[in-house]
Design a protein around this motif. Sequence first.
Motif, short mmCIF file in Angstrom:
data_model
loop_
_atom_site.label_atom_id
_atom_site.label_comp_id
_atom_site.label_asym_id
_atom_site.label_seq_id
_atom_site.Cartn_x
_atom_site.Cartn_y
_atom_site.Cartn_z
N LYS A 43 -68.12 44.42 -14.87
CA LYS A 43 -66.62 44.51 -14.90
C LYS A 43 -65.95 43.57 -16.03
O LYS A 43 -66.62 42.63 -16.53
N GLU A 44 -64.66 44.06 -16.43
CA GLU A 44 -64.00 43.18 -17.35
C GLU A 44 -63.39 41.76 -16.73
O GLU A 44 -63.16 41.90 -15.30
N ARG A 45 -63.05 40.91 -17.53
CA ARG A 45 -62.43 39.66 -16.78
C ARG A 45 -61.12 39.96 -16.23
O ARG A 45 -60.51 40.61 -17.18
N ASP A 46 -60.79 39.45 -15.14
CA ASP A 46 -59.45 40.01 -14.78
C ASP A 46 -58.54 38.77 -14.20
O ASP A 46 -59.10 37.52 -14.16
N PHE A 47 -57.29 38.60 -14.64
CA PHE A 47 -56.48 37.52 -14.24
C PHE A 47 -56.66 37.43 -12.71
O PHE A 47 -56.30 38.45 -12.09
N VAL A 48 -56.51 36.13 -12.21
CA VAL A 48 -56.35 35.82 -10.86
C VAL A 48 -54.88 34.91 -10.56
O VAL A 48 -54.27 35.53 -9.37
N ALA A 49 -54.74 34.05 -11.02
CA ALA A 49 -53.69 33.34 -10.97
C ALA A 49 -53.18 32.48 -12.12
O ALA A 49 -54.21 31.95 -12.76
N GLY A 50 -52.01 31.96 -12.14
CA GLY A 50 -51.65 31.16 -13.17
C GLY A 50 -50.56 30.30 -12.69
O GLY A 50 -49.87 30.47 -11.76
N ILE A 51 -50.24 29.02 -13.41
CA ILE A 51 -49.40 28.20 -12.94
C ILE A 51 -48.76 27.53 -14.17
O ILE A 51 -49.58 27.07 -15.21
N SER A 52 -47.54 27.43 -14.15
CA SER A 52 -46.77 26.94 -15.46
C SER A 52 -46.97 25.53 -15.56
O SER A 52 -47.50 24.76 -14.69
N ARG A 53 -46.82 25.00 -17.02
CA ARG A 53 -47.11 23.69 -17.29
C ARG A 53 -46.19 22.68 -16.59
O ARG A 53 -46.48 21.40 -16.18
N SER A 54 -45.06 23.16 -16.25
CA SER A 54 -43.92 22.30 -15.41
C SER A 54 -43.36 23.11 -14.37
O SER A 54 -43.35 24.21 -14.40
N PHE A 55 -42.76 22.35 -13.34
CA PHE A 55 -42.08 23.08 -12.29
C PHE A 55 -42.86 23.99 -11.44
O PHE A 55 -42.41 24.19 -10.17
N ILE A 57 -44.34 26.54 -11.31
CA ILE A 57 -44.17 28.19 -11.08
C ILE A 57 -45.37 28.98 -11.37
O ILE A 57 -46.07 28.91 -11.93
N THR A 58 -45.58 29.82 -9.95
CA THR A 58 -47.06 30.26 -9.85
C THR A 58 -46.95 32.04 -10.14
O THR A 58 -45.66 32.68 -10.29
N LYS A 59 -47.97 32.62 -10.40
CA LYS A 59 -48.13 33.73 -10.93
C LYS A 59 -49.71 34.48 -10.32
O LYS A 59 -50.32 33.73 -10.60
N TYR A 60 -49.62 35.57 -9.56
CA TYR A 60 -50.62 36.16 -8.81
C TYR A 60 -50.91 37.62 -9.08
O TYR A 60 -50.13 38.50 -9.25
N ALA A 61 -52.33 37.84 -9.04
CA ALA A 61 -52.73 39.16 -9.13
C ALA A 61 -52.34 39.67 -7.87
O ALA A 61 -52.48 39.07 -6.76
N ASP A 62 -52.21 41.00 -7.82
CA ASP A 62 -51.85 41.68 -6.36
C ASP A 62 -52.76 41.51 -5.46
O ASP A 62 -52.46 41.55 -4.38
N SER A 63 -54.07 41.64 -5.94
CA SER A 63 -55.26 41.61 -4.94
C SER A 63 -55.50 40.25 -4.14
O SER A 63 -56.26 40.05 -3.39
N VAL A 64 -55.01 39.23 -4.86
CA VAL A 64 -55.15 37.91 -4.03
C VAL A 64 -53.83 37.31 -3.72
O VAL A 64 -53.80 36.43 -2.94
#
Length: 126
Positions: A43-55, A57-64
């Motif tokens: 499978k292709e590489r998928d985004f899971v989660a990310g966090i901003s450099r400050s503050f 702030i997080t971001k998640y894939a719906d699956s997780v």
Amino acid sequence: QVQLVESGGGLVRAGASLRLSCAASGRTFSSYAMGWFRQAPGKERDFVAGISRSFGITKYADSVKGRFTVSRDNAKSTVYLQMNNLKPEDTAVYYCAADATASIYATSDEYDYDYWGRGTQVTVSS
């Protein structure tokens, strides 16, 4: 140049938890937005989660969402991925990545990331 080293992967049963760590070299870790991606076999590489450099702030894939939590400790130049209630479909190689040009936020686009670790294997058995 930034070097990223992931750790914490392993073989667990469904429902278990793991915490992945990604240690970064260099003195500018706090200026990078950080992301976690995963790639399952075939499978292709998928985004899971990310966090901003400050503050933080997080971001998640719906699956997780609701199961995984990304965090960072800038003093230790480390980003974490706490994974709870793991499922067999979470089986993959997990990579951390650094975005050196992020304004603040982490994105879900792998092409925005400049540095990558070699990955750590997570295997979840049913």
